[in-house]
Design a protein around this motif. Structure first.
Motif, mmCIF file in Angstrom:
data_model
loop_
_atom_site.group_PDB
_atom_site.id
_atom_site.type_symbol
_atom_site.label_atom_id
_atom_site.label_comp_id
_atom_site.label_asym_id
_atom_site.label_seq_id
_atom_site.Cartn_x
_atom_site.Cartn_y
_atom_site.Cartn_z
ATOM 1 N N PRO A 127 0.835 -1.209 0.000
ATOM 2 C CA PRO A 127 0.000 0.000 0.000
ATOM 3 C C PRO A 127 0.867 1.255 0.000
ATOM 4 N N GLU A 128 0.419 2.266 -0.729
ATOM 5 C CA GLU A 128 1.216 3.495 -0.835
ATOM 6 C C GLU A 128 1.425 4.158 0.510
ATOM 7 N N ASP A 129 0.420 4.053 1.360
ATOM 8 C CA ASP A 129 0.518 4.715 2.663
ATOM 9 C C ASP A 129 0.908 3.749 3.773
ATOM 10 N N TRP A 130 1.475 2.612 3.397
ATOM 11 C CA TRP A 130 1.831 1.601 4.391
ATOM 12 C C TRP A 130 2.888 2.131 5.354
ATOM 13 N N ASP A 131 2.629 1.978 6.644
ATOM 14 C CA ASP A 131 3.555 2.453 7.674
ATOM 15 C C ASP A 131 3.778 1.325 8.682
ATOM 16 N N PRO A 132 4.781 0.471 8.423
ATOM 17 C CA PRO A 132 4.970 -0.692 9.289
ATOM 18 C C PRO A 132 5.313 -0.331 10.718
ATOM 19 N N GLY A 133 5.976 0.800 10.923
ATOM 20 C CA GLY A 133 6.304 1.215 12.286
ATOM 21 C C GLY A 133 5.055 1.524 13.087
ATOM 22 N N ALA A 134 4.140 2.273 12.474
ATOM 23 C CA ALA A 134 2.887 2.615 13.146
ATOM 24 C C ALA A 134 2.046 1.365 13.383
ATOM 25 N N GLN A 135 2.095 0.481 12.419
ATOM 26 C CA GLN A 135 1.368 -0.783 12.516
ATOM 27 C C GLN A 135 1.850 -1.597 13.726
ATOM 28 N N LEU A 136 3.155 -1.659 13.893
ATOM 29 C CA LEU A 136 3.732 -2.389 15.023
ATOM 30 C C LEU A 136 3.390 -1.718 16.345
#
Ligand code: ZN
Length: 91
Positions: free
Chosen positions: A69-78
């Motif tokens: 996803p263009e707005d994917w933010d794995p840090g925020a997800q974690l």
């Protein structure tokens, strides 16, 4: 309905990762690559060790078939995952 990956917090799993009745879903998380029922049951990985390795590899999008996803933010997800790690999701 979508489910949250208990490994990386990815919020868009199509199936519940694990149920008491059916065990692992066999779905592969597009974000971290964990396959429920295989990575754990067959290969012996735990959510914690997989997460640690995923972080060590730099939080890379795991799926080849599913575009990142263009707005994917794995840090925020974690962070969201650790904030409510005991909370059931997908309701
Ligand atoms: Zn995941």
């Amino acid at each position: 309905m979508a489910y949250k990956c208990p490994v990386c917090g990815y919020p868009a799993l199509a199936r519940e990762p694990r149920t008491a009745v059916n065990g692992g879903s066999y779905e592969i998380c597009a974000s971290c690559g964990f396959q429920f029922g295989v990575s754990d049951d067959d290969l012996g990985h735990t959510y914690d060790t997989w997460r640690t390795e995923w972080v060590a590899r730099g939080l890379r999008w795991a799926s080849i078939g599913v575009p990142e996803p263009e707005d994917w933010d794995p840090g925020a997800q974690l962070q969201a995952l650790s904030a409510n790690i005991a909370t059931p999701t997908g309701q």
